[in-house]
Design an enzyme around this catalytic site. Sequence first.
Site, short mmCIF file in Angstrom:
data_model
loop_
_atom_site.label_atom_id
_atom_site.label_comp_id
_atom_site.label_asym_id
_atom_site.label_seq_id
_atom_site.Cartn_x
_atom_site.Cartn_y
_atom_site.Cartn_z
N HIS A 82 2.25 -0.89 -32.25
CA HIS A 82 3.42 0.31 -33.63
C HIS A 82 2.59 1.23 -33.86
CE1 HIS A 82 5.17 -3.56 -35.30
NE2 HIS A 82 4.64 -4.27 -34.50
N LYS A 96 9.99 -0.37 -29.42
CA LYS A 96 9.95 0.48 -31.59
C LYS A 96 10.02 1.23 -31.66
CE LYS A 96 7.22 -3.88 -31.95
NZ LYS A 96 7.22 -4.42 -30.64
N SER A 126 1.03 -4.65 -36.92
CA SER A 126 2.36 -4.51 -37.50
C SER A 126 2.68 -5.67 -38.96
CB SER A 126 2.66 -5.90 -36.37
OG SER A 126 2.68 -7.12 -36.57
#
Length: 416
Positions: free
Chosen positions: A231, A262, A203
């Site tokens: 991610h 996300k 990340s």
Amino acid sequence: MDFKRELEGIREAGLYRSLRRMESASSRTVRVEGREMLMCASNNYLGLADHPLLQETAMEAIRRFGTGSGGSRLTTGNTALHESLERELAAFKGTEAAVLFNTGYMANVAALTALVGAGDLILSDRLNHASLIDGARLSRAEVQVYEHCDLDDLEKKVSSAREGSMSTREELTGATALDEGDSTRGSQGRYRRILIVTDGVFSMDGDIAPLPDICDLAERWGADVMVDDAHATGVLGAKGAGTADHFGCQHRVAVQMGTMSKALGAEGGYIAGSREMIEFLINRARPFIFSTAQSPAVIGAVLAALQIVQSEPERRESLLRRATRLRNEMLAAGFDVLPGETPILGVVLGEADRAVAFARELEAQGVFAPAIRPPTVPAGTSRIRLTLTAAHTDEDVGTITDAFTNARQALSTHAL
């Protein structure tokens, strides 16, 4: 505890943090405390957080099921929406089943504390997310940290652990998980189970774990693999399903974790894997058992997001193309950008106070990208963590590069 003195120490070290107030949706631009700025730090990779379809499905879920779930999944909070999303996530990830958690943090803690314990070994990448680190600590398993993406160091540790081990590879299912309170463990160097744990996309650095090589190593030494795909979900892979999809090794990863906060534009986390493992988590994972189920609006929004991810591949294609362009332009401008091929660009500046000053100069030019400092990253590697989204334009890429160049010049002038 003397909180005032502790806070003074935090300020003196350049590590003091305060909340910033967002006054608009997380989008290409955002209003921050009265100022409109170009958002360059959001994890809203596909630009879905304010997408009309997600908003509409969220409102339809509220109309049908209300604003709250009313209880835990095992009591009164389980709805047809929750079950539908779990089926969709399992199909998306290429696994037999999936189970939802309220946050990605809870998903990691739940998996690690339920699936391994005393007598087991966790091998954890040095740059793994804090939720993986905390879950490993709480698991009661022995934890060994291997150097970041260093296959030689990982193999050295797993081979040493397997010497004289009690058994060959054991599946991560209810049949082999430890009962709560069982403190049994093997003798030195002997483990019932070894779990290799890694981020898919890291990340803060934006690089990708060498997942096929990790799977090769795990299979060679009788270990299992867990991947945190927070991610990578929605960003990497032929269908946007994450790191395992990117490398084509979905069936070689025992535990696939992901988030919906996300690229999927909502919130929450999930674990995907074998049906028996998921059933075991439902019965033994404390963050699942003792948490109120996610609200219907969140579930409805994620169902819409999964449709968009799979039907609009151009979103991630344009995102990755612009990320490559921005990385190349920043490197050409002389910035220390960590290598990678994802929308996360770590621009290393060094000490915490320099990163904070740099972020302040960027804000003065209308670019919002806060400084990242210890303990989030190692000392001496404080940085600006740039992220692009599918909503950014080619013009934005040039704007960001110019803002960094101007900020560097402004700081150099101030120093004189």
